[in-house]
Design an enzyme around this catalytic site. Structure first.
Site, PDB file in Angstrom:
ATOM      1  CG  HIS A   1      -1.987  -1.025   1.199  1.00 38.81           C
ATOM      2  ND1 HIS A   1      -2.854  -1.195   0.132  1.00 38.81           N
ATOM      3  CD2 HIS A   1      -2.309  -1.983   2.105  1.00 38.81           C
ATOM      4  CE1 HIS A   1      -3.661  -2.217   0.390  1.00 38.81           C
ATOM      5  NE2 HIS A   1      -3.352  -2.714   1.572  1.00 38.81           N
TER       6      HIS A   1
ATOM      7  CG  ASP B   1      -2.721  -8.440   0.570  1.00 35.81           C
ATOM      8  OD1 ASP B   1      -2.000  -8.731   1.538  1.00 35.81           O
ATOM      9  OD2 ASP B   1      -3.763  -7.734   0.675  1.00 35.81           O
TER      10      ASP B   1
ATOM     11  CG  HIS C   1      -6.495  -5.380   1.580  1.00 36.49           C
ATOM     12  ND1 HIS C   1      -5.967  -6.279   2.483  1.00 36.49           N
ATOM     13  CD2 HIS C   1      -7.660  -4.941   2.100  1.00 36.49           C
ATOM     14  CE1 HIS C   1      -6.797  -6.382   3.522  1.00 36.49           C
ATOM     15  NE2 HIS C   1      -7.825  -5.585   3.318  1.00 36.49           N
TER      16      HIS C   1
ATOM     17  CG  ASP D   1      -4.925 -10.041   3.180  1.00 35.95           C
ATOM     18  OD1 ASP D   1      -4.637 -10.519   2.068  1.00 35.95           O
ATOM     19  OD2 ASP D   1      -4.650  -8.865   3.509  1.00 35.95           O
TER      20      ASP D   1
HETATM   21 ZN    ZN Z   1      -4.085  -7.205   2.597  1.00 37.46          ZN
END
Ligand code: ZN
Length: 309
Positions: free
Chosen positions: A125, A162, A164, A246
């Site tokens: 991120h 991931d 996200h 995740d």
């Molecule tokens: Zn994540």
């Protein structure tokens, strides 16, 4: 040649406030599962500190200094609602980046077949000049730029499974035709980016969003139809995985329903393409994964696949 695992106890000293999902126990769990005898053949080493020069291939020096100077002597400093610094955070972040850089060195030198970087804080991120989403420095991006600058690698593919979207990695390489960024992720979900229409300045960003509730079938279909063909065509000389776990069905932060078998499958599919274009050269960097049991099982399956076990 074997699989190399890099980690460092100082990565446990990046503390987060009570109840925060990105906590030191994650790395303790990863370390614990890799102590099992079936991982006895792994090569293991400590993640060194990244040089400022290596980090600065992605993040401007002012930003690096801002993180260093904001690191508190006690307690926490909040960079945003969910990204914090504790006294050990700056060193942990330099070791997370340094582990990824050293993994590239070892794999490019042929000293390891591939590598798994078990460090924290995670990185995908973190944008050029913004720390966010539990991430300080973008470890995968720093590794990719290091491979380009120091090892003369022409093309790097970064595959991010991931749950996200890796907004930071996408932003960093948006206008860089030497790096292809490919991501599966749940959408809508934090951070909000990652629509299929986001394709990069050279059509080298590949986003395959999945709806909440999607599971193994949808994930493998996205890999088979969107991710793997584009990765194959790109002919990368080095493959980096942003390995977040995740999307596991047990994870509390998202709503995809993968199991460790899916991570094992994805890893093997990525390796098969890396074998053809990159001599198998692959560096996997830990990103998210917040259910300790789901994380432990997923890392075990992922590393076993890297070992061709
Ligand atoms: Zn994540």
């Amino acid at each position: 040649m074997t699989t190399l695992v890099l980690s460092h106890p100082k990565c446990l000293d990046h503390l987060t406030p009570f109840g925060h999902p990105e906590r030191p126990d994650r790395l303790r769990m990863v370390t614990h599962v890799l102590e099992h005898e079936r991982f006895a053949d792994l090569a293991r080493d400590e993640a060194p500190l990244a040089s400022i020069e290596a980090v600065a291939r992605v993040h401007p020096p002012e930003f690096i200094e801002r993180i260093e100077n904001a690191t508190p002597m006690v307690n926490f400093v909040h960079l945003d609602a969910d990204t914090t610094l504790s006294p050990g955070s700056y060193e942990a972040a330099l070791r997370a980046a340094g582990g990824a850089v050293f993994a590239v060195d070892e794999v490019m030198a042929g000293k390891a077949a591939n590598a798994f970087v078990a460090t924290r804080p995670p990185g995908h991120h973190a944008e050029t000049a913004t720390a966010m989403g539990f991430c300080l420095f973008n470890n995968a991006a720093i590794a990719a730029r290091h491979a380009r600058a120091v090892h003369g690698v022409d093309r790097v593919a970064i595959i991010d499974f991931d749950v996200h979207h890796g907004n930071g990695t996408q932003e960093i390489f948006w206008s860089d035709p030497s790096v292809m960024y490919l991501s599966t992720h749940e959408m809508p979900l934090y951070p909000g980016t990652g629509a299929a229409r986001e394709r990069g300045a050279y059509d080298q960003v590949v986003n395959a969003p999945l709806p909440p509730g999607a599971g193994s079938r949808e994930f493998r279909e996205a890999f088979d139809l969107a991710i793997l063909p584009r990765m194959r065509d790109f002919n990368a000389d080095l493959v980096i995985i942003s390995a977040g776990f995740d999307a596991h069905e047990r994870d509390p932060l998202a709503n995809l329903n993968l199991t460790e078998a899916d991570f094992s499958w994805a890893t093997k599919e990525i390796m098969a393409i890396a074998d053809r274009s990159a001599g198998g050269r692959l560096v996997s960097v830990l990103e998210g994964g917040y259910d300790l049991e789901g994380l432990g099982r997923s890392v075990a399956a992922h590393v076993l696949a890297l070992m061709r076990g």
